[in-house]
Structures are given as C-alpha cells and as structure tokens.
Design a protein around this motif. Structure first.
Motif, PDB file in Angstrom:
ATOM      1  N   ASP A  63       0.521  -1.294  -0.192  1.00 51.92           N
ATOM      2  CA  ASP A  63       0.063   0.083   0.436  1.00 51.92           C
ATOM      3  C   ASP A  63       1.188   0.809   0.607  1.00 51.92           C
ATOM      4  O   ASP A  63       0.517   2.337  -0.833  1.00 51.92           O
ATOM      5  CB  ASP A  63      -1.039  -0.185   1.343  1.00 51.92           C
ATOM      6  CG  ASP A  63      -2.177  -1.220   1.092  1.00 51.92           C
ATOM      7  OD1 ASP A  63      -2.267  -1.921   0.140  1.00 51.92           O
ATOM      8  OD2 ASP A  63      -3.014  -1.734   1.962  1.00 51.92           O
ATOM      9  N   GLU A  64       1.807   1.320   0.381  1.00 49.62           N
ATOM     10  CA  GLU A  64       2.709   2.979   1.041  1.00 49.62           C
ATOM     11  C   GLU A  64       3.676   2.730  -0.651  1.00 49.62           C
ATOM     12  O   GLU A  64       3.369   3.407  -0.643  1.00 49.62           O
ATOM     13  CB  GLU A  64       3.511   2.089   1.868  1.00 49.62           C
ATOM     14  CG  GLU A  64       3.137   2.274   3.065  1.00 49.62           C
ATOM     15  CD  GLU A  64       2.656   4.156   3.433  1.00 49.62           C
ATOM     16  OE1 GLU A  64       3.720   4.954   3.010  1.00 49.62           O
ATOM     17  OE2 GLU A  64       1.747   3.841   3.754  1.00 49.62           O
ATOM     18  N   ALA A 124       2.417   1.541  -3.289  1.00 53.23           N
ATOM     19  CA  ALA A 124       1.324   2.294  -4.423  1.00 53.23           C
ATOM     20  C   ALA A 124       1.102   3.567  -3.730  1.00 53.23           C
ATOM     21  O   ALA A 124       1.427   4.668  -4.873  1.00 53.23           O
ATOM     22  CB  ALA A 124      -0.244   1.266  -3.965  1.00 53.23           C
ATOM     23  N   LYS A 125       1.150   4.024  -2.832  1.00 54.94           N
ATOM     24  CA  LYS A 125       1.016   5.741  -2.559  1.00 54.94           C
ATOM     25  C   LYS A 125       1.122   6.193  -3.056  1.00 54.94           C
ATOM     26  O   LYS A 125       2.078   7.394  -3.913  1.00 54.94           O
ATOM     27  CB  LYS A 125       1.035   5.950  -1.237  1.00 54.94           C
ATOM     28  CG  LYS A 125       0.879   7.174  -1.050  1.00 54.94           C
ATOM     29  CD  LYS A 125       0.563   7.117   1.119  1.00 54.94           C
ATOM     30  CE  LYS A 125       0.417   8.474   0.978  1.00 54.94           C
ATOM     31  NZ  LYS A 125      -0.448   8.286   2.806  1.00 54.94           N
ATOM     32  N   LEU A 126       2.819   5.868  -3.084  1.00 51.64           N
ATOM     33  CA  LEU A 126       4.725   6.391  -3.432  1.00 51.64           C
ATOM     34  C   LEU A 126       4.243   7.022  -5.040  1.00 51.64           C
ATOM     35  O   LEU A 126       4.449   8.023  -5.354  1.00 51.64           O
ATOM     36  CB  LEU A 126       5.520   5.929  -3.361  1.00 51.64           C
ATOM     37  CG  LEU A 126       6.482   6.310  -1.616  1.00 51.64           C
ATOM     38  CD1 LEU A 126       8.026   5.372  -1.915  1.00 51.64           C
ATOM     39  CD2 LEU A 126       6.970   7.788  -2.076  1.00 51.64           C
ATOM     40  N   GLY A 153       1.651   6.928  -6.501  1.00 51.02           N
ATOM     41  CA  GLY A 153       0.458   7.837  -7.087  1.00 51.02           C
ATOM     42  C   GLY A 153       0.551   8.647  -7.646  1.00 51.02           C
ATOM     43  O   GLY A 153      -0.128  10.094  -7.229  1.00 51.02           O
ATOM     44  N   ASP A 154       1.465   9.453  -6.125  1.00 53.35           N
ATOM     45  CA  ASP A 154       2.226  10.696  -6.242  1.00 53.35           C
ATOM     46  C   ASP A 154       2.494  11.383  -6.873  1.00 53.35           C
ATOM     47  O   ASP A 154       3.259  11.611  -7.531  1.00 53.35           O
ATOM     48  CB  ASP A 154       3.080  11.267  -5.080  1.00 53.35           C
ATOM     49  CG  ASP A 154       2.747  11.898  -3.979  1.00 53.35           C
ATOM     50  OD1 ASP A 154       2.396  13.091  -4.390  1.00 53.35           O
ATOM     51  OD2 ASP A 154       2.989  12.531  -2.978  1.00 53.35           O
ATOM     52  N   ARG A 214      -0.210   8.297 -14.719  1.00 57.01           N
ATOM     53  CA  ARG A 214       0.322   9.299 -14.480  1.00 57.01           C
ATOM     54  C   ARG A 214       1.631   9.962 -15.051  1.00 57.01           C
ATOM     55  O   ARG A 214       1.606   9.479 -15.952  1.00 57.01           O
ATOM     56  CB  ARG A 214       0.674   9.769 -13.195  1.00 57.01           C
ATOM     57  CG  ARG A 214       1.728   7.679 -13.069  1.00 57.01           C
ATOM     58  CD  ARG A 214       2.356   8.005 -11.784  1.00 57.01           C
ATOM     59  NE  ARG A 214       3.292   9.326 -11.588  1.00 57.01           N
ATOM     60  CZ  ARG A 214       4.052  10.088 -10.540  1.00 57.01           C
ATOM     61  NH1 ARG A 214       3.302   9.689  -9.670  1.00 57.01           N
ATOM     62  NH2 ARG A 214       4.404  10.973 -10.864  1.00 57.01           N
ATOM     63  N   HIS A 241      11.336   0.665   0.142  1.00 60.55           N
ATOM     64  CA  HIS A 241      10.162  -0.981   0.256  1.00 60.55           C
ATOM     65  C   HIS A 241      11.089  -1.700  -1.026  1.00 60.55           C
ATOM     66  O   HIS A 241      11.449  -1.424  -1.694  1.00 60.55           O
ATOM     67  CB  HIS A 241       8.799   0.032  -0.426  1.00 60.55           C
ATOM     68  CG  HIS A 241       8.083   0.620   0.471  1.00 60.55           C
ATOM     69  ND1 HIS A 241       8.019   0.583   1.686  1.00 60.55           N
ATOM     70  CD2 HIS A 241       7.902   2.386  -0.059  1.00 60.55           C
ATOM     71  CE1 HIS A 241       7.529   2.135   2.217  1.00 60.55           C
ATOM     72  NE2 HIS A 241       7.222   2.742   1.028  1.00 60.55           N
ATOM     73  N   ALA A 255      -3.398  -0.878  -8.428  1.00 56.88           N
ATOM     74  CA  ALA A 255      -4.452   0.252  -7.036  1.00 56.88           C
ATOM     75  C   ALA A 255      -3.387   1.629  -7.962  1.00 56.88           C
ATOM     76  O   ALA A 255      -4.128   2.551  -6.779  1.00 56.88           O
ATOM     77  CB  ALA A 255      -3.004  -0.660  -6.173  1.00 56.88           C
ATOM     78  N   VAL A 256      -2.486   2.698  -7.935  1.00 58.16           N
ATOM     79  CA  VAL A 256      -2.111   3.594  -8.484  1.00 58.16           C
ATOM     80  C   VAL A 256      -3.343   3.578  -9.341  1.00 58.16           C
ATOM     81  O   VAL A 256      -3.869   5.160  -8.977  1.00 58.16           O
ATOM     82  CB  VAL A 256      -1.011   2.968  -9.323  1.00 58.16           C
ATOM     83  CG1 VAL A 256      -0.991   4.862  -9.578  1.00 58.16           C
ATOM     84  CG2 VAL A 256      -0.400   2.955  -7.630  1.00 58.16           C
ATOM     85  N   SER A 305      -6.376   4.431  -7.520  1.00 54.98           N
ATOM     86  CA  SER A 305      -6.928   5.567  -6.305  1.00 54.98           C
ATOM     87  C   SER A 305      -6.971   6.862  -6.666  1.00 54.98           C
ATOM     88  O   SER A 305      -7.467   7.583  -6.246  1.00 54.98           O
ATOM     89  CB  SER A 305      -5.212   5.054  -5.779  1.00 54.98           C
ATOM     90  OG  SER A 305      -4.341   5.741  -7.243  1.00 54.98           O
TER      91      SER A 305
END
Length: 290
Positions: free
Chosen positions: A127-128, A130-132, A134-135, A163, A232, A260-261, A264
């Motif tokens: 999850d972390e 994927a968050k990175l 997606g930023d 993105r 990670h 996941a990205v 989101s």
C-alpha cells in the motif's frame, strides 16, 4: 515450529537468507531435484551438494527439524501424499500431458512461487509503495537489468498512461548519470534486480538515495544488495525448472500495483486514457473494425 501447511521446500526458502554459503549450496542442491534429492542417506546428500555431513545435520536443525530423520520423514510424507492422492493424480495442470511434462512442472513451480511470495508479502508495504507511485508531485524512474529491463519497460508503459512525470532508464549504465542529474529529493526510483545482481545497480541506488530519492526494489528471495538502499522491497520467488528464472510472480505484483495506482485516482486516469485514445485515433495507430 513447523506447520503442516508448509512443504520442506517452503521452509528452505523461508530460511535461505540466514544460511551459510555451504548451507546455501546444500539448499540449492536439495531444491534442484526436489523432493527426490533429499531422499538418500545423509552422506549421499552431503556428497551430492559438495558439503560435509555435519553441514547437512546443522542445516536441517536450523530449518526447525530435530534431526535428519525427521527432515527426511517430511519429504517422504510429501512424496507419498502426491503419489497416493487420486485428486492430485487426476488434476494435472495440463490434463493431456504427463505429470512430468514441462507444462505441469512449470505450473507447479509457478504456483508454489506465488503461494510463497504472497505468504510473505506485507500488505502495508504494498500500500505504501502504491501511494508513492500515485503521488503526482513525484517523478518516477524505472530501471532494470539485462533481463529485468523488460519488466521495467512494462511497468513504465502502463504508468505513463496513468500519470505524468515517468521516465524509463536504459539498462546501459552509461546513461544513468544524466537521469540522476534530473532527480529531485522525494522522487521515486523503481529498480528490478534479481540474482547475478548487476553491480552497477547498487551504485545507482546508493547515489540516488544520497540525492533523497525513494527506492522501490523488486528482487528475489536471496535479495539484491540494493535492498540496503531501498525504502520498500518486494522479495519474489523466481525459481523454475529451467535454466532461466521465472518472472511470472514479479509481473503479478507489478500488475497489482498498476491497478492499485490507477484505481486510487480513476477519474484522472480515465481522462488521460481518453486523451491518449484520441491521439491514437489521430495517428491511426490501430486498425478499425469495419
């Protein structure tokens, strides 16, 4: 403590990182023709692996078995179950091929790789990561080696649709300094590095980390030296009955991250995809159905 749900192969893989060089040679010998390679006497197993008998005794205890007889009893039990179970005999992956056919041997290896990888993959790490990724304030760079460069390109191809600010780096290390020059603190570098680890990858990771870049590593169960620089890491099982390592489970994790990205921020992703389709239309890239 051993669990009945884990095979001896699973246990060996789980402990591989903590084995000595001699024990690793033994482990690789046992896995090469598993489980038959472990059914001989302790002396035979040691000779086949090129190690001493005490090395075999020490390793099986390190794996959690009381001694070699218990270790071998587990192997016999696995072999007996696979032979005597009519369902296992019937439900071959390729029903029109013998159990020893390469299709069935590959399928069994890949499913074992998937099971073992998922049992050890930390959902919070996923999850972390994927968050990175997606930023959108961060630039994302992708790089792989001689073989894994194809995985890096696959990941990049999808992420550049989802993105902006994505860059695919060549597998040729001579081009890396120019990319590092453009990296800023907080950017993300995705590195693919599996065994026969490429020395330049560790150098790249060290330099990027010094610049404040966050590193996401895809490696194998034995772990690339890049791991000490990574924020990670995804340690994926890659063994297969082949001269080549398997990329199936690595690709599975990559595709799960892509989903996941994109999910989101689906509204933005959909808008980019619609724009891209319009560009494809203008370029007449794809054939139209009449």
């Amino acid at each position: 403590m051993l669990t009945t749900s884990k095979t001896v192969s699973d246990v060996i893989h789980a402990h591989f990182g903590g084995l000595t060089p001699a024990e690793r040679r033994l482990a690789e010998s046992l896995l090469e023709n598993y489980p038959v390679s472990g059914l001989g006497s302790i002396t035979t197993v040691a000779e086949n692996a090129g190690v001493s008998t005490p090395t075999v005794a020490r390793m099986v205890q390190k794996l959690g078995y009381k001694g070699y007889p218990e270790f071998q009893a587990h192997l016999h039990h696995e072999l007996e179950a696979s032979i005597s179970n009519p369902i296992a005999k019937h439900d071959r992956w390729a029903s029109n091929a013998p159990g020893t056919h390469v299709l069935n041997r590959f399928a069994e290896a890949v499913m074992n790789n998937m099971r073992q990888t998922l049992s050890e993959l930390d959902a919070a790490t996923f999850d972390e990561a994927a968050k990175l990724l997606g930023d959108k304030k961060r630039s994302i760079y992708f790089v792989g080696g001689r073989i894994t460069g194809a995985l890096a390109e696959y990941f990049f191809t999808h992420m550049q649709v989802i993105r902006p600010k994505t860059t695919l780096m060549s597998s040729n290390a001579s081009s890396w300094p120019q990319h590092v020059l453009n990296m800023s603190a907080g950017d993300v570098l995705v590195i693919f590095d599996i065994r026969r680890y490429e020395a330049d990858m560790a150098t790249l990771a060290a330099v990027a980390k010094t610049a404040g870049v966050q590193i996401i590593l895809f490696t194998d169960q034995w772990t690339s030296p890049v791991v000490k620089h990574a924020l990670h890491s995804f340690k994926v099982q890659i063994e297969a009955p082949s001269a080549w390592d398997s990329s199936v489970v690595t690709l599975f994790v990559v595709e799960a991250l892509i989903e996941a990205v994109q999910s989101s921020a689906w509204d933005e992703t959909r808008e980019r995809m619609n724009t891209l389709e319009g560009l494809f239309e203008q370029a007449r890239l794809f054939r139209k159905l009449r």
